[in-house]
Write a protein that holds these residues in place. Sequence first.
Motif, PDB file in Angstrom:
ATOM      1  N   ASP A 162      -5.614   0.165  -7.524  1.00 19.86           N
ATOM      2  CA  ASP A 162      -6.085  -1.148  -7.056  1.00 19.86           C
ATOM      3  C   ASP A 162      -5.018  -1.835  -6.231  1.00 19.86           C
ATOM      4  O   ASP A 162      -3.818  -1.718  -6.496  1.00 19.86           O
ATOM      5  CB  ASP A 162      -6.445  -2.042  -8.247  1.00 19.86           C
ATOM      6  CG  ASP A 162      -7.731  -1.606  -8.924  1.00 19.86           C
ATOM      7  OD1 ASP A 162      -8.386  -0.689  -8.395  1.00 19.86           O
ATOM      8  OD2 ASP A 162      -8.066  -2.171  -9.985  1.00 19.86           O
ATOM      9  N   LYS A 163      -5.459  -2.594  -5.236  1.00 22.12           N
ATOM     10  CA  LYS A 163      -4.546  -3.381  -4.414  1.00 22.12           C
ATOM     11  C   LYS A 163      -4.477  -4.795  -4.983  1.00 22.12           C
ATOM     12  O   LYS A 163      -5.497  -5.391  -5.311  1.00 22.12           O
ATOM     13  CB  LYS A 163      -5.031  -3.428  -2.962  1.00 22.12           C
ATOM     14  CG  LYS A 163      -4.066  -4.144  -2.009  1.00 22.12           C
ATOM     15  CD  LYS A 163      -4.530  -4.039  -0.571  1.00 22.12           C
ATOM     16  CE  LYS A 163      -3.570  -4.746   0.383  1.00 22.12           C
ATOM     17  NZ  LYS A 163      -2.214  -4.165   0.352  1.00 22.12           N
TER      18      LYS A 163
ATOM     19  N   VAL B  83      -0.081  -1.697  -3.976  1.00 23.03           N
ATOM     20  CA  VAL B  83      -1.064  -0.881  -4.696  1.00 23.03           C
ATOM     21  C   VAL B  83      -0.462  -0.398  -6.010  1.00 23.03           C
ATOM     22  O   VAL B  83       0.682   0.079  -6.046  1.00 23.03           O
ATOM     23  CB  VAL B  83      -1.503   0.329  -3.842  1.00 23.03           C
ATOM     24  CG1 VAL B  83      -2.442   1.239  -4.631  1.00 23.03           C
ATOM     25  CG2 VAL B  83      -2.206  -0.145  -2.571  1.00 23.03           C
TER      26      VAL B  83
ATOM     27  N   ALA C  60      -5.054   0.841  -0.943  1.00 22.72           N
ATOM     28  CA  ALA C  60      -5.918   0.985  -2.109  1.00 22.72           C
ATOM     29  C   ALA C  60      -6.717   2.268  -2.022  1.00 22.72           C
ATOM     30  O   ALA C  60      -7.457   2.483  -1.068  1.00 22.72           O
ATOM     31  CB  ALA C  60      -6.859  -0.211  -2.215  1.00 22.72           C
TER      32      ALA C  60
END
Length: 434
Positions: A27-28, A54, A81
Motif C-alpha cells: 500500500d502507498k 510504499v 503501490a
Amino acid sequence: MKEIKIPELAESITEGTIAEWLVSKGDKVEKGDPVVELETDKVNVEVNSDFAGVITEIVSEEGDDVEVGDVIAKLDENGEAGGEASEEESEETSSSDKEEKAEEKKEDKQEEDKSEDKEEAQIEDTDETPGKNEVIASPAARKRARELNIDLSSVQTRDPMGRVRPEDVEDAAKGGSEKKESKSKPSKKEESKNTEKTEFDKPVERTKMSRRRQTIAKNLVNVQQESAMLTTFNEIDMSAIMKLRSERKDKFLEKHDVKLGFMSFFTKAVVGALKEFPLLNAEIQGNEIVEKKFYDIGIAVSTDDGLVVPVVRDADRLDFAGVEKEIGELGKKARDNKLQLKDLQGGSFSITNGGIFGSMLSTPILNAPQVGILGMHNIQKRAMVMPDDSIEVRPMMYLALSYDHRIVDGKEAVQFLVRIKEMLEDPYDLLLEG
C-alpha cells in the motif's frame, strides 16, 4: 528504505500491542497517514507514518507486543503501490537470504559431522579403557548433554553398569533447572502455581488477555495490596429524585437537548459532600497527604474491552445539564473506543453504577491513587417503616463507599455517606445549590 517505529506515546506508556493494521504490504501511504492501531494500557492510539512511500514489509503482526522505538514496518520512499520494483527488490533480498542461510546450514552440518565423529572416537576409546574417563555414556547421551550444557559427571544413572543414557541426561536437566529456579527466584514459586496451565479432560477455549484487561487485573490487585481498603454502606429513598425527574424531564430535555438522569444528582451530591469532607478528595504521596482543591469526578463505564473511568472535569462548576452532557459524551467515546489519555487522567474521586446491570450490593475497588469511590446499585421497591410508624412501599437503593483507611477514618466515611443520603433525599435543595 525507511523504518516506521513506535513513537513516544505518553509519559506513562512505554509499550503496547498491535491491535489492527490499517495498511497492507504494497500500500502507498502519505506522510502523517495512520498505519496501525496500537492497544495500550489505557486507550487505543493510531501510529502515523513519518514518511511517504510504499509499505514493503510488515515486521510486527497483529497481537504482537511492541515497545517505544521498535520497528514495526519498512517503507520505500521511491516505490510504487503494487509496483514491480519493490517486489523484485524483495525477491532478490529473499533469494539472497535463502542462499546465505543454505550456505550457513551446510557449513554447520559439516562442523557437526566432524564434531560427532571426533566425539564417537573419544567415546569408543572411553568404552574400551574406562580408567581414562570415569563417565561411561552412550553417544546419544553425550550429544544430548552437549545440547543441554549438562556435565556428565553430575548425572545420576539408573543403569546397573553405570552407563549414562539420554533419559538420564533429560532427568538431570529437569532437576537442575528446578533447583536453579528455586534458588535464584524463590518468589516465583507461588507465581508459577497461579500461572501454570491446567490440562482439562473436557473441551476448553484459551484466549489471550488483552493488554487493557491485563492492566486492569494488575491494578486491582495492587490496590488491594497497597491500600487499607474498607467499605461502608447506607440506603437512600429514591422517591423524591424520581418524582422530581418525572416533573422536570420533558422541560429539561426540551431546554438542554439532553435527558435528566440519575448520574447528575449523584455527581452533584458527591461534590457537595467532598467539600465538607476533603480527605476523601485527597491522595497519598510518600509521607504526605495531598488534598485536592478541584473536583474532577471519574464515572466508571463498562466496555467490551473492560472497565474505564473517564473524568468529568470541574464538576463543581457544571450545572445538571452540563454534567449529563459530559457523562453522555464520555460514555459514547468509551464504547466507540475513542477515549484519549487526557479523558482518563487526573480524577479525584470516582462513581460506579453496578445497578444498571442489576447489582443489589457490592464493594467497589478504589481507583488508585484516589482514596474514595461511591458504588450505586439497583433500585428495588421495599416496605419501609415511616416516621409515623406507618408502612409504605418506597423505591430504595443501597449505596457503598469504599475508602482508604490510611487517611480516612470510619467516622468521616460514615458521615460522608450520610451527607450524600441527605442531599439525594432532598434533591430540591441540591438543585438550588448546584
